[in-house]
Design a protein around this motif. Structure first.
Motif, PDB file in Angstrom:
ATOM      1  N   ARG A  62       0.958  -1.212  -0.185  1.00  0.00           N
ATOM      2  CA  ARG A  62      -0.058   0.210   0.047  1.00  0.00           C
ATOM      3  C   ARG A  62       0.851   1.282  -0.209  1.00  0.00           C
ATOM      4  O   ARG A  62       0.612   2.211  -0.750  1.00  0.00           O
ATOM      5  CB  ARG A  62      -0.738   0.033   1.146  1.00  0.00           C
ATOM      6  CG  ARG A  62      -1.733   1.276   1.403  1.00  0.00           C
ATOM      7  CD  ARG A  62      -2.760   1.125   2.484  1.00  0.00           C
ATOM      8  NE  ARG A  62      -3.598   2.682   2.750  1.00  0.00           N
ATOM      9  CZ  ARG A  62      -3.013   3.354   3.696  1.00  0.00           C
ATOM     10  NH1 ARG A  62      -1.826   3.098   4.265  1.00  0.00           N
ATOM     11  NH2 ARG A  62      -3.893   4.532   3.979  1.00  0.00           N
ATOM     12  N   GLU A  63       2.080   1.255   0.788  1.00  0.00           N
ATOM     13  CA  GLU A  63       2.818   2.544   0.734  1.00  0.00           C
ATOM     14  C   GLU A  63       3.615   2.640  -0.536  1.00  0.00           C
ATOM     15  O   GLU A  63       3.461   3.622  -1.063  1.00  0.00           O
ATOM     16  CB  GLU A  63       3.993   2.246   1.866  1.00  0.00           C
ATOM     17  CG  GLU A  63       3.626   2.409   3.195  1.00  0.00           C
ATOM     18  CD  GLU A  63       4.687   1.923   4.199  1.00  0.00           C
ATOM     19  OE1 GLU A  63       5.250   2.681   4.538  1.00  0.00           O
ATOM     20  OE2 GLU A  63       4.796   0.855   4.459  1.00  0.00           O
ATOM     21  N   PHE A  64       4.172   1.459  -1.243  1.00  0.00           N
ATOM     22  CA  PHE A  64       4.464   1.587  -2.500  1.00  0.00           C
ATOM     23  C   PHE A  64       3.492   2.035  -3.622  1.00  0.00           C
ATOM     24  O   PHE A  64       4.122   2.821  -4.455  1.00  0.00           O
ATOM     25  CB  PHE A  64       5.143   0.335  -2.832  1.00  0.00           C
ATOM     26  CG  PHE A  64       5.957   0.001  -4.055  1.00  0.00           C
ATOM     27  CD1 PHE A  64       7.159   0.437  -4.127  1.00  0.00           C
ATOM     28  CD2 PHE A  64       5.447  -0.511  -5.222  1.00  0.00           C
ATOM     29  CE1 PHE A  64       7.931   0.496  -5.282  1.00  0.00           C
ATOM     30  CE2 PHE A  64       6.030  -0.439  -6.334  1.00  0.00           C
ATOM     31  CZ  PHE A  64       7.365  -0.067  -6.369  1.00  0.00           C
ATOM     32  N   ALA A  65       2.342   1.526  -3.420  1.00  0.00           N
ATOM     33  CA  ALA A  65       1.347   1.830  -4.753  1.00  0.00           C
ATOM     34  C   ALA A  65       0.773   3.161  -4.706  1.00  0.00           C
ATOM     35  O   ALA A  65       0.098   3.525  -5.652  1.00  0.00           O
ATOM     36  CB  ALA A  65       0.349   0.751  -4.579  1.00  0.00           C
ATOM     37  N   THR A  66       1.041   4.044  -3.618  1.00  0.00           N
ATOM     38  CA  THR A  66       0.219   5.499  -3.548  1.00  0.00           C
ATOM     39  C   THR A  66       0.840   6.262  -4.568  1.00  0.00           C
ATOM     40  O   THR A  66       0.052   6.956  -5.240  1.00  0.00           O
ATOM     41  CB  THR A  66       0.657   6.081  -1.979  1.00  0.00           C
ATOM     42  OG1 THR A  66       0.346   5.288  -1.175  1.00  0.00           O
ATOM     43  CG2 THR A  66       0.145   7.506  -2.034  1.00  0.00           C
ATOM     44  N   ARG A  67       2.204   6.099  -4.968  1.00  0.00           N
ATOM     45  CA  ARG A  67       2.531   7.166  -6.204  1.00  0.00           C
ATOM     46  C   ARG A  67       3.694   6.287  -6.693  1.00  0.00           C
ATOM     47  O   ARG A  67       4.604   5.504  -6.145  1.00  0.00           O
ATOM     48  CB  ARG A  67       3.025   8.514  -5.687  1.00  0.00           C
ATOM     49  CG  ARG A  67       4.017   8.473  -4.536  1.00  0.00           C
ATOM     50  CD  ARG A  67       4.314   9.867  -4.161  1.00  0.00           C
ATOM     51  NE  ARG A  67       3.299  10.398  -3.517  1.00  0.00           N
ATOM     52  CZ  ARG A  67       3.026  10.401  -2.085  1.00  0.00           C
ATOM     53  NH1 ARG A  67       3.517   9.351  -1.433  1.00  0.00           N
ATOM     54  NH2 ARG A  67       1.735  10.872  -1.836  1.00  0.00           N
ATOM     55  N   ASP A  85       0.710  -4.779   4.955  1.00  0.00           N
ATOM     56  CA  ASP A  85      -0.085  -3.190   5.053  1.00  0.00           C
ATOM     57  C   ASP A  85      -0.496  -3.281   6.446  1.00  0.00           C
ATOM     58  O   ASP A  85      -0.635  -2.173   7.121  1.00  0.00           O
ATOM     59  CB  ASP A  85      -1.056  -3.533   4.017  1.00  0.00           C
ATOM     60  CG  ASP A  85      -0.354  -3.139   2.422  1.00  0.00           C
ATOM     61  OD1 ASP A  85       0.334  -2.358   2.554  1.00  0.00           O
ATOM     62  OD2 ASP A  85      -1.270  -3.701   1.585  1.00  0.00           O
ATOM     63  N   ALA A  86      -1.007  -4.383   6.811  1.00  0.00           N
ATOM     64  CA  ALA A  86      -1.704  -4.399   8.213  1.00  0.00           C
ATOM     65  C   ALA A  86      -0.754  -3.974   9.248  1.00  0.00           C
ATOM     66  O   ALA A  86      -0.987  -3.461  10.275  1.00  0.00           O
ATOM     67  CB  ALA A  86      -2.420  -5.724   8.570  1.00  0.00           C
ATOM     68  N   GLU A  87       0.336  -4.752   9.170  1.00  0.00           N
ATOM     69  CA  GLU A  87       1.304  -4.438  10.254  1.00  0.00           C
ATOM     70  C   GLU A  87       1.798  -2.822  10.172  1.00  0.00           C
ATOM     71  O   GLU A  87       2.190  -2.392  11.085  1.00  0.00           O
ATOM     72  CB  GLU A  87       2.428  -5.479  10.163  1.00  0.00           C
ATOM     73  CG  GLU A  87       2.269  -6.603  10.389  1.00  0.00           C
ATOM     74  CD  GLU A  87       3.222  -7.879   9.969  1.00  0.00           C
ATOM     75  OE1 GLU A  87       3.864  -8.762  10.723  1.00  0.00           O
ATOM     76  OE2 GLU A  87       4.171  -7.398   8.827  1.00  0.00           O
ATOM     77  N   VAL A  88       1.770  -2.308   9.057  1.00  0.00           N
ATOM     78  CA  VAL A  88       2.175  -0.989   9.005  1.00  0.00           C
ATOM     79  C   VAL A  88       1.119  -0.234   9.698  1.00  0.00           C
ATOM     80  O   VAL A  88       1.357   0.765  10.251  1.00  0.00           O
ATOM     81  CB  VAL A  88       2.649  -0.497   7.566  1.00  0.00           C
ATOM     82  CG1 VAL A  88       2.807   0.905   7.590  1.00  0.00           C
ATOM     83  CG2 VAL A  88       3.853  -1.299   7.306  1.00  0.00           C
ATOM     84  N   ALA A  89      -0.191  -0.247   9.395  1.00  0.00           N
ATOM     85  CA  ALA A  89      -0.969   0.347   9.834  1.00  0.00           C
ATOM     86  C   ALA A  89      -1.680   0.236  11.233  1.00  0.00           C
ATOM     87  O   ALA A  89      -2.149   1.162  11.644  1.00  0.00           O
ATOM     88  CB  ALA A  89      -2.379   0.072   8.823  1.00  0.00           C
TER      89      ALA A  89
END
Length: 235
Positions: A62-67, A85-89
């Motif tokens: 998710r972080e990577f796909a933002t831009r 993604d879940a661990e980051v959020a």
């Protein structure tokens, strides 16, 4: 912090010049680490060769796909997520960094072996980064340094030097990663680099039968990859 400050990639450094086993030392211009690059960054002065030719982005999908990655026009960019993604959020809720790092070894060990493969064979310089360049990057860099024969004390010292850059790192995350605004800066970031966290994984590798080389072999790394990395990174 001035505009000039925030437009310079923080926590960027060349891992060359560290003492390694057998009287060797790590070679400059091979391995870099940093916080999150951003569009429009000024050319950094912290390293001699820029841009890196290979980038390993350790953020979550998710972080990577933002831009689009800001270095993708100059480098081959590999996404190897060490936290989901879940661990980051999820809020850290006081979880010890030591436990988070141990979780990376348990859940993403094969991905760390993949990082070693890229570092050993892809065009250099190779840049590793995540968001802050502290936790995910710290674990991956520790593996590469220890595999090359750098002693734990020097690995810990490099890891702790991230604390000198944390104010700039946190400001950059707020500005350039707004999708993380509700979770960054979280308590994991605000605590900075804590020696016990990186010491815990170094101790685990050294206690493994056969040391870090056998640990990474057990996760898919080959003798040839280890040999190539040592030859490439040390002199």
């Amino acid at each position: 912090m001035t505009v000039t400050d925030i437009d310079v990639l923080p926590n960027l450094r060349d891992l060359g010049g560290l003492p390694a086993a057998g009287g060797r030392s790590t070679r400059a211009g091979v391995l870099y680490r940093s916080a999150l690059p951003a569009p429009g960054d000024a050319r950094p002065t912290a390293v001699d060769n820029w841009p890196a030719r290979t980038v390993v982005d350790l953020r979550s999908p998710r972080e990577f796909a933002t831009r689009a990655h800001p270095l993708q026009s100059d480098a081959t960019v590999h996404l190897i997520s060490l936290l989901s993604d879940a661990e980051v959020a999820a809020p850290s809720q006081g979880a010890r960094l030591t436990d988070i790092y141990q979780g990376i070894l348990t859940n993403a060990g094969k991905k760390l072996a993949g990082v070693l493969q890229i570092a050993a064979t892809a065009p250099g310089p190779v840049l590793l980064h995540c968001a802050a360049g502290k936790d995910r990057t710290g674990v991956a860099i520790a593996l590469l340094l220890r595999t090359a024969g750098v002693e734990p004390d020097h690995i810990v010292a490099d890891y702790l030097s991230t604390n000198e850059h944390m104010s700039a790192v946190l400001a950059r995350i707020t500005r350039f990663a707004p999708e993380l605004g509700q979770t960054h800066p979280n308590d994991r970031d605000l605590r900075g680099a804590i020696p016990e966290a990186i010491e815990g994984i170094l101790t685990q590798w050294d206690a493994h039968p056969g040391g870090v080389h056998e640990w990474v072999r057990s996760l898919g790394a080959t003798d040839e990859t280890i040999r190539l990395w040592i030859e490439r990174f040390t002199e």
